[in-house]
Design a protein around this motif. Structure first.
Motif, PDB file in Angstrom:
ATOM      1  N   VAL A 120       0.866  -1.183   0.000  1.00 37.61           N
ATOM      2  CA  VAL A 120       0.000   0.000   0.000  1.00 37.61           C
ATOM      3  C   VAL A 120       0.904   1.236   0.000  1.00 37.61           C
ATOM      4  O   VAL A 120       1.125   1.905   1.028  1.00 37.61           O
ATOM      5  CB  VAL A 120      -0.946  -0.009   1.222  1.00 37.61           C
ATOM      6  CG1 VAL A 120      -1.898   1.172   1.161  1.00 37.61           C
ATOM      7  CG2 VAL A 120      -1.718  -1.312   1.270  1.00 37.61           C
ATOM      8  N   ASP A 121       1.426   1.531  -1.175  1.00 37.29           N
ATOM      9  CA  ASP A 121       2.358   2.646  -1.325  1.00 37.29           C
ATOM     10  C   ASP A 121       2.248   3.151  -2.759  1.00 37.29           C
ATOM     11  O   ASP A 121       2.520   2.406  -3.712  1.00 37.29           O
ATOM     12  CB  ASP A 121       3.788   2.191  -1.029  1.00 37.29           C
ATOM     13  CG  ASP A 121       4.789   3.335  -1.124  1.00 37.29           C
ATOM     14  OD1 ASP A 121       4.372   4.477  -1.422  1.00 37.29           O
ATOM     15  OD2 ASP A 121       5.983   3.072  -0.903  1.00 37.29           O
ATOM     16  N   PRO A 122       1.829   4.402  -2.962  1.00 38.68           N
ATOM     17  CA  PRO A 122       1.699   4.915  -4.335  1.00 38.68           C
ATOM     18  C   PRO A 122       2.987   4.839  -5.133  1.00 38.68           C
ATOM     19  O   PRO A 122       2.951   4.807  -6.375  1.00 38.68           O
ATOM     20  CB  PRO A 122       1.273   6.368  -4.113  1.00 38.68           C
ATOM     21  CG  PRO A 122       0.635   6.377  -2.769  1.00 38.68           C
ATOM     22  CD  PRO A 122       1.397   5.369  -1.952  1.00 38.68           C
ATOM     23  N   ILE A 127      -4.802   0.946  -4.334  1.00 38.39           N
ATOM     24  CA  ILE A 127      -4.019   1.538  -3.247  1.00 38.39           C
ATOM     25  C   ILE A 127      -4.791   2.682  -2.592  1.00 38.39           C
ATOM     26  O   ILE A 127      -4.772   2.859  -1.366  1.00 38.39           O
ATOM     27  CB  ILE A 127      -2.659   2.026  -3.784  1.00 38.39           C
ATOM     28  CG1 ILE A 127      -1.812   0.830  -4.224  1.00 38.39           C
ATOM     29  CG2 ILE A 127      -1.915   2.859  -2.747  1.00 38.39           C
ATOM     30  CD1 ILE A 127      -0.508   1.217  -4.896  1.00 38.39           C
ATOM     31  N   ARG A 128      -5.517   3.458  -3.418  1.00 38.90           N
ATOM     32  CA  ARG A 128      -6.182   4.646  -2.895  1.00 38.90           C
ATOM     33  C   ARG A 128      -7.476   4.315  -2.154  1.00 38.90           C
ATOM     34  O   ARG A 128      -7.775   4.918  -1.118  1.00 38.90           O
ATOM     35  CB  ARG A 128      -6.463   5.599  -4.044  1.00 38.90           C
ATOM     36  CG  ARG A 128      -7.155   6.898  -3.630  1.00 38.90           C
ATOM     37  CD  ARG A 128      -7.306   7.818  -4.808  1.00 38.90           C
ATOM     38  NE  ARG A 128      -5.986   8.181  -5.375  1.00 38.90           N
ATOM     39  CZ  ARG A 128      -5.855   8.955  -6.453  1.00 38.90           C
ATOM     40  NH1 ARG A 128      -6.919   9.410  -7.074  1.00 38.90           N
ATOM     41  NH2 ARG A 128      -4.645   9.236  -6.893  1.00 38.90           N
ATOM     42  N   TYR A 129      -8.275   3.361  -2.660  1.00 37.89           N
ATOM     43  CA  TYR A 129      -9.617   3.171  -2.114  1.00 37.89           C
ATOM     44  C   TYR A 129      -9.832   1.810  -1.441  1.00 37.89           C
ATOM     45  O   TYR A 129     -10.814   1.653  -0.714  1.00 37.89           O
ATOM     46  CB  TYR A 129     -10.672   3.313  -3.233  1.00 37.89           C
ATOM     47  CG  TYR A 129     -10.611   4.644  -3.939  1.00 37.89           C
ATOM     48  CD1 TYR A 129     -10.994   5.809  -3.290  1.00 37.89           C
ATOM     49  CD2 TYR A 129     -10.156   4.729  -5.259  1.00 37.89           C
ATOM     50  CE1 TYR A 129     -10.942   7.045  -3.958  1.00 37.89           C
ATOM     51  CE2 TYR A 129     -10.104   5.941  -5.920  1.00 37.89           C
ATOM     52  CZ  TYR A 129     -10.505   7.099  -5.268  1.00 37.89           C
ATOM     53  OH  TYR A 129     -10.447   8.299  -5.901  1.00 37.89           O
ATOM     54  N   THR A 172      -3.488   1.895  -8.873  1.00 36.95           N
ATOM     55  CA  THR A 172      -3.676   3.173  -8.181  1.00 36.95           C
ATOM     56  C   THR A 172      -5.007   3.200  -7.447  1.00 36.95           C
ATOM     57  O   THR A 172      -5.090   3.632  -6.277  1.00 36.95           O
ATOM     58  CB  THR A 172      -3.596   4.333  -9.188  1.00 36.95           C
ATOM     59  OG1 THR A 172      -2.316   4.330  -9.813  1.00 36.95           O
ATOM     60  CG2 THR A 172      -3.818   5.668  -8.493  1.00 36.95           C
ATOM     61  N   ASN A 173      -6.082   2.751  -8.111  1.00 35.83           N
ATOM     62  CA  ASN A 173      -7.401   2.721  -7.468  1.00 35.83           C
ATOM     63  C   ASN A 173      -7.397   1.807  -6.251  1.00 35.83           C
ATOM     64  O   ASN A 173      -8.003   2.116  -5.210  1.00 35.83           O
ATOM     65  CB  ASN A 173      -8.466   2.264  -8.454  1.00 35.83           C
ATOM     66  CG  ASN A 173      -8.873   3.371  -9.408  1.00 35.83           C
ATOM     67  OD1 ASN A 173      -8.582   4.546  -9.161  1.00 35.83           O
ATOM     68  ND2 ASN A 173      -9.525   3.002 -10.503  1.00 35.83           N
TER      69      ASN A 173
END
Length: 697
Positions: free
Chosen positions: A582-584, A622-624, A619-620
């Motif tokens: 979990v790291d952009p 990791i973000r949500y 990306t989605n």
């Protein structure tokens, strides 16, 4: 009261009585001496035989006046009376077939009785015979017997050719020497008959003849013949009336003049009398039956009436069979159009299938099967059954198959899919008839999902026979799986089972028509199927053929569907998995990793799209979403990209406004790939998408 004394007749009175009997009695009488020569006959007998009345002179024998093989029985009757000196009992009255000079061209039937004559010393010196012409009564009895036979022997099945042949077999030889039964080809195709103005196409349904060896006809059953407008067949169909023709009739001769083949048949078999009778039922002309006689005795009005009655009886049966055949054909066409015409391309399993409509004329039913590609290279195997036959069952089957495909597209587990399908059946039953319980529809189904990556097979069933699993070594066993209620009950849950299969295992799904009949116990059918499946090193097609040959009932009253799948596995070089922290910052690493895997697979043309898809999905996530997050690439016939996480919230695609900074990710994924979707699991969800490959692998 004192009885009057019996007065004997004098010789003069006896002579007067005899003179009256032989002069005025309407009953034909004749006296024959001990050598069976006629010595006296009355006027009625003379008219019957067609010769001058014999009075006292010694006349000819009976065989010289009546012609036919049965005359010997008449003479035997007289000899018996002379021998025993008593009248022949009424119960032993002889029926004689013969011909006389009055009507030498036709057989007559006579009922004959004989009584001895004694002289004054009581010695038998002659015999008196009384004759009754019972030809019409005899023929009336024959017609009645033939009509009764026809009522029980015509229309025993709903098969057109069988019904037509039953009519032909009934009419020959009692009514005619030869018969043909033809139906309009347009009527058989389901169309209404047109005006009989030109040549008419008639399909031969049956032939029959008194000649041994089934002599060749102009047309054999199943062949089409074209009749010109001036032929007797077309004329009688146009008028709706039967007719009788003799061979020299101009109508017959003009017909034969333009049909040399038929003319040759007429000469070969010496047809003398022809009687076409139209086949009419429920106000429509279906075809024509033509009766032929080779003898010089033409068809009578009684024969014509009987022929019309027989054809009318058969016409109703033929029309019933025609309507049933049309409905059965329509149901079969509908059902076959609803079944898969070809198996979808996929690498998870090798597939073979068989479908057989019900035998015994019951037609198509509600059995179906399906093979549905799912996300992640998985495949769904479906077999279902709707009780009943005909168009309604096929239509119900089509609705259920469509519903299963729709629910499968949502990627539901087998037990959840059957639960939704159960609700749908209840709704369909309520729409069709408020008084019909959904359970009465009798719909059953087995739904399974095979994953070639994990080699797991998950399956659930609703009132359906259990699947059979065949290991690579040929061991066949029924999968221990909760049966579940038939679809439509709506109150009991469905349970699924999961099993890991070795590469090359067989999965057999089927309907109960394969294993159950009225004569066979279900346990016997299950054991036969298990034994037939215990095979190794065979293809699914060969295995299907062996099962059908050894297990399929000879006369099944139900549809039979069989689906065989041989499993494959997705090798490690076709699947790549990467865990995503979990790291952009790891999004770039994920893109690089995906590009490297595509390079190894020599799929460089797909790198740009894949990098963009991976970037958006990771990306989605990791973000949500919630960890753990996993990225998986699968090279099937398509390139599959999956991102899994533990969140149960599914994303949805929306169109971003001009001023929005985000909201375009899934829209880009949908536009750049051919398919995408969300698959829910017990631990979270998976977002997936597929790209078609330039070179289909």
């Amino acid at each position: 009261m004192t009885a009057m004394p019996r007065r004997l007749l004098s010789c003069e009175e006896e002579q007067a009585l005899l003179d009256w009997l032989f002069s005025h009695s309407p009953m034909p009488l004749a006296v024959y001496d001990a050598d069976l020569h006629c010595v006296r006959e009355n006027a009625a007998m003379a008219r019957l035989i067609g010769r001058p009345s014999q009075t006292d002179a010694r006349g000819p024998r009976l065989s010289e006046m009546i012609y036919g093989p049965d005359v010997a029985a008449w003479e035997d009757c007289m000899r018996q009376a002379l021998a025993i000196g008593e009248p022949v009992p009424t119960a032993e009255v002889v029926e004689v077939v013969g011909r006389t000079a009055v009507d030498p061209g036709h057989d007559r039937i006579f009922a004959v009785s004989a009584s001895p004559l004694r002289d004054q010393r009581g010695q038998v010196f002659a015999v008196c015979t009384a004759v009754d012409d019972v030809t019409e009564q005899y023929r009336a009895r024959e017609r009645l017997a033939l009509h009764n036979r026809a009522s029980t022997h015509i229309g025993t099945t709903l098969d057109l050719m069988r019904t037509a042949q039953e009519l032909a077999d009934t009419a020959v030889p009692r009514l005619c020497d030869w018969i043909t039964v033809d139906l309009l080809d347009t009527v058989l195709n389901g169309d209404e008959p047109s005006a009989f103005t030109g040549s008419v196409a008639l399909r031969r349904m049956a032939n029959q003849s008194i000649l041994e060896g089934a002599p060749e006809a102009v047309r054999l059953p199943g062949e089409v013949d074209f009749y010109p407008p001036q032929s007797p067949a077309v004329r009688c169909m146009a008028t709706g009336q039967s007719a009788v023709y003799s061979a020299p009739d101009p109508t017959i001769q003009s017909w034969l003049a333009i049909d040399p083949v038929r003319a040759e048949r007429f000469r070969t078999y010496k047809f003398q009398s022809i009687m076409p009778v139209p086949i009419c039922a429920r106000g429509a002309v279906l075809g024509v039956t033509i009766f032929f006689r080779r003898t010089t005795e033409p068809f009578t009005d009684g024969d014509r009436l009987l022929a019309e009655e027989l054809v009318a009886l058969a016409a109703v049966c033929l029309d019933n069979a025609r309507r049933f055949t049309r409905e059965r054909t329509a149901a079969l066409t509908l059902q076959r159009s609803l079944l898969p015409r070809r198996m979808p391309p996929q690498l998870a399993v090798d597939i073979a299938s068989r479908y057989f409509p019900a035998g015994g004329g019951t037609g198509a039913g509600g059995d179906w099967f399906d093979v549905i590609p799912l996300s992640g290279a998985r495949v769904a195997l479906v077999v279902g059954d709707v009780v009943g036959h005909g168009i309604s069952a096929a239509a119900s089957m089509g609705r259920l198959r469509t519903a299963v495909r729709t629910l499968a597209d949502v990627d539901l587990p087998p037990d959840e899919l059957l639960t939704h399908l159960d609700d749908l059946v209840s709704c369909l039953a309520a729409e069709d008839d408020a008084h019909v319980d959904a359970a009465e529809l009798g719909a059953t189904c087995t739904y399974g999902i095979y994953d070639p990556v994990s080699r797991r097979f998950s399956v659930a069933r609703a009132g359906h026979p259990p699947p059979v699993i065949v290991a690579p070594d040929g061991t066949a066993e029924y999968l221990q799986l909760p049966e579940g209620p038939p679809l439509g009950l709506g109150s009991l849950p469905f349970e699924s089972a999961e099993i890991e299969l070795a590469k090359g295992s067989f999965i057999a799904l089927y309907t109960d028509g394969l294993i159950t009949t009225r004569e066979r116990d279900i346990d016997d059918g299950l054991e036969r199927l298990r034994s037939a499946l215990a095979q190794t090193s065979v293809s699914p097609d060969v295995l299907c053929d062996r099962i059908i040959e050894s297990v399929l009932p000879e006369h099944s009253s139900d549809d039979v569907t069989l689906l065989i799948a041989r499993t494959r596995t997705m090798t490690s070089n076709r699947v790549r998995v990467r865990d995503i922290p979990v790291d952009p910052a790891v999004v770039a690493d994920a893109r690089a990793w995906a590009a490297q895997q595509l390079a190894e697979w020599e799929l460089r043309d797909e790198v740009d799209v894949t990098e963009l898809v991976v970037s958006e999905l990771v990306t989605n996530a990791i973000r949500y979403a919630h960890p753990p997050i996993q990225l998986r690439l699968i090279r099937d016939r398509t390139l599959i990209c999956e991102v899994s996480d533990s969140s149960i919230t599914a994303p949805h695609m929306r169109r971003a406004r001009i001023c929005d900074e985000g909201g375009r990710g899934l829209l880009l994924v949908a536009q750049l790939t051919q398919r995408w979707g969300t698959r829910h699991t017990r631990s979270g969800k998976t977002i997936w998408c597929e790209q078609f490959l330039v070179d289909d692998c």
